[in-house]
Design a protein around this motif. Structure first.
Motif, PDB file in Angstrom:
ATOM      1  N   ILE A  34      -6.821   0.328  11.706  1.00  0.00           N
ATOM      2  CA  ILE A  34      -5.742   1.282  11.954  1.00  0.00           C
ATOM      3  C   ILE A  34      -4.408   0.545  12.035  1.00  0.00           C
ATOM      4  O   ILE A  34      -3.395   0.998  11.500  1.00  0.00           O
ATOM      5  N   PHE A  35      -4.427  -0.605  12.707  1.00  0.00           N
ATOM      6  CA  PHE A  35      -3.200  -1.404  12.812  1.00  0.00           C
ATOM      7  C   PHE A  35      -2.750  -1.896  11.442  1.00  0.00           C
ATOM      8  O   PHE A  35      -1.555  -1.867  11.117  1.00  0.00           O
ATOM      9  N   LEU A  40       1.010  -1.473   6.824  1.00  0.00           N
ATOM     10  CA  LEU A  40       1.250  -1.129   5.426  1.00  0.00           C
ATOM     11  C   LEU A  40       2.190   0.068   5.311  1.00  0.00           C
ATOM     12  O   LEU A  40       3.115   0.070   4.482  1.00  0.00           O
ATOM     13  N   SER A  41       1.971   1.068   6.155  1.00  0.00           N
ATOM     14  CA  SER A  41       2.833   2.250   6.131  1.00  0.00           C
ATOM     15  C   SER A  41       4.270   1.897   6.497  1.00  0.00           C
ATOM     16  O   SER A  41       5.223   2.333   5.829  1.00  0.00           O
ATOM     17  N   ILE A  44       5.961  -0.021   3.596  1.00  0.00           N
ATOM     18  CA  ILE A  44       6.347   0.860   2.488  1.00  0.00           C
ATOM     19  C   ILE A  44       7.583   1.671   2.850  1.00  0.00           C
ATOM     20  O   ILE A  44       8.510   1.832   2.035  1.00  0.00           O
ATOM     21  N   LEU A  45       7.632   2.171   4.084  1.00  0.00           N
ATOM     22  CA  LEU A  45       8.788   2.957   4.516  1.00  0.00           C
ATOM     23  C   LEU A  45      10.057   2.109   4.533  1.00  0.00           C
ATOM     24  O   LEU A  45      11.121   2.556   4.095  1.00  0.00           O
ATOM     25  N   PHE A  46       9.943   0.878   5.037  1.00  0.00           N
ATOM     26  CA  PHE A  46      11.117   0.005   5.059  1.00  0.00           C
ATOM     27  C   PHE A  46      11.587  -0.326   3.647  1.00  0.00           C
ATOM     28  O   PHE A  46      12.792  -0.413   3.389  1.00  0.00           O
ATOM     29  N   SER A  47      10.648  -0.511   2.729  1.00  0.00           N
ATOM     30  CA  SER A  47      11.045  -0.785   1.341  1.00  0.00           C
ATOM     31  C   SER A  47      11.720   0.436   0.725  1.00  0.00           C
ATOM     32  O   SER A  47      12.677   0.303  -0.055  1.00  0.00           O
ATOM     33  N   PHE A  48      11.235   1.631   1.092  1.00  0.00           N
ATOM     34  CA  PHE A  48      11.885   2.861   0.632  1.00  0.00           C
ATOM     35  C   PHE A  48      13.323   2.938   1.155  1.00  0.00           C
ATOM     36  O   PHE A  48      14.256   3.237   0.412  1.00  0.00           O
ATOM     37  N   TYR A  49      13.473   2.700   2.463  1.00  0.00           N
ATOM     38  CA  TYR A  49      14.808   2.758   3.059  1.00  0.00           C
ATOM     39  C   TYR A  49      15.745   1.742   2.406  1.00  0.00           C
ATOM     40  O   TYR A  49      16.925   2.044   2.158  1.00  0.00           O
ATOM     41  N   TYR A  50      15.226   0.554   2.155  1.00  0.00           N
ATOM     42  CA  TYR A  50      16.050  -0.506   1.570  1.00  0.00           C
ATOM     43  C   TYR A  50      16.484  -0.145   0.145  1.00  0.00           C
ATOM     44  O   TYR A  50      17.606  -0.436  -0.270  1.00  0.00           O
ATOM     45  N   LEU A 101       2.815  12.369   6.095  1.00  0.00           N
ATOM     46  CA  LEU A 101       1.376  12.261   5.873  1.00  0.00           C
ATOM     47  C   LEU A 101       0.800  10.991   6.500  1.00  0.00           C
ATOM     48  O   LEU A 101      -0.262  11.025   7.131  1.00  0.00           O
ATOM     49  N   SER A 102       1.497   9.868   6.335  1.00  0.00           N
ATOM     50  CA  SER A 102       0.994   8.623   6.918  1.00  0.00           C
ATOM     51  C   SER A 102       1.028   8.686   8.441  1.00  0.00           C
ATOM     52  O   SER A 102       0.092   8.225   9.110  1.00  0.00           O
TER      53      SER A 102
END
Length: 305
Positions: A34-35, A40-41, A44-50, A101-102
């Motif tokens: 889970i960790f 990973l989630s 991915i979110l930080f890469s999206f924001y960047y 969703l994540s």
């Protein structure tokens, strides 16, 4: 060594935080995947924001040029603004959907894991997946209710504060302070409803209403916990922003993003543990019994032998 969480007296803020840490130890190997999924989630979110960050900055520059009274505007400025808005909307929609969703899956898996650890219930990976499959729809609907309420209150409060600021700045600051406290209280109830929808049979409006009842007499503890969780979350994103601004080397920026993603993932799981412990604390404060991994809505004092 077995870890126990049974206590007859109400726990204070430090005790709730300590028990939440102990839940990590008691959850065992089930918490590791889970960790990793949480890391990973977050990555991915930080890469999206960047990747999306330059779009609103460029859009703001173009809008400022459009608002200026000058005869030297680029001829294609307005179509460029429209294209930027379309691109930003498309990226933002993808980010919002992935985040929702994540977050839903991680909330379901972590709450079930922490609830099993708290109630001394054996939980296997297959059992966890079965519980997630059984309660994902109810928890999703409850989360959507909370999201819509949060967005609606944010829009109304922002409009109210802006309107008051036009008349009196001190009164707008006073109103903003009370709105912040109200948001912390409501956020506590919304997060509690997510735990309720996960581990109990009620969901949606029923979970939100049950969260109101459980928060009676526990408002101060809940608001204090939520304030701590939100403050740390803001600090994590603030550290990421400062690190990105200070580190001009792309390699350093990548490493900074990885470190913050791990910290953010760990804090998200810890937040779920805190609200799981707080949920059971609220139940005990109302004299409600806890049996195994399920809960029985019966007052202990009403049982006579």
């Amino acid at each position: 060594m077995a870890l126990t969480f049974q206590s007859t007296s109400p726990l204070g803020i430090p005790q709730i935080l300590c028990q939440s840490i102990l839940l990590f130890l008691k959850a065992g190997q089930l918490l590791l995947p889970i960790f990793l999924l949480s890391v990973l989630s977050s990555s991915i979110l930080f890469s999206f924001y960047y990747s999306i960050a330059p779009i609103p900055l460029d859009l703001a520059d173009k809008i400022s040029i459009l608002l200026k009274e000058t005869k030297h505007r680029p001829p294609n400025l307005l179509p460029s603004i429209v294209n930027d808005l379309k691109s930003f909307s498309a990226f933002a929609s993808v980010i919002a959907l992935f985040s929702f969703l994540s977050s839903l899956f991680l909330s379901l898996s972590s709450i079930h894991t922490f609830a099993a650890a708290y109630t001394d219930t054996d939980l296997t990976p297959n059992g966890l997946l079965h519980r997630i499959a059984r309660r994902w729809y109810e928890t999703m609907v409850t989360r959507l209710y909370a999201v819509f309420l949060a967005v609606g209150i944010a829009l109304l409060s922002s409009f109210a504060i802006a309107s008051v600021a036009l008349v009196s700045l001190p009164y707008s600051i006073f109103l903003a302070f009370h709105v912040t406290f109200l948001y912390l209280y409501l956020s506590t109830r919304w997060r509690m409803s997510l735990v309720i929808a996960t581990v109990e049979e009620t969901w949606g409006i029923g979970a939100l209403s049950w969260a109101v009842n459980l928060c009676l007499g526990n408002k101060k503890r809940g608001v204090a916990l939520t304030a701590m969780m939100v403050t740390m979350k803001v600090a994590i994103y603030g550290a990421l922003l400062i690190g990105l601004l200070m580190a001009s080397d792309p390699t350093k920026q990548t490493w900074m993003g990885c470190v913050v993603a791990v910290v953010d993932a760990a804090w998200n799981l810890y937040t779920m543990a805190v609200y799981t412990v707080f949920y059971y604390e609220c139940r005990k404060s109302h004299g409600l019994d806890i049996i195994g991994s399920s809960v029985v809505l019966v007052r202990v004092n009403a049982v006579a032998y």
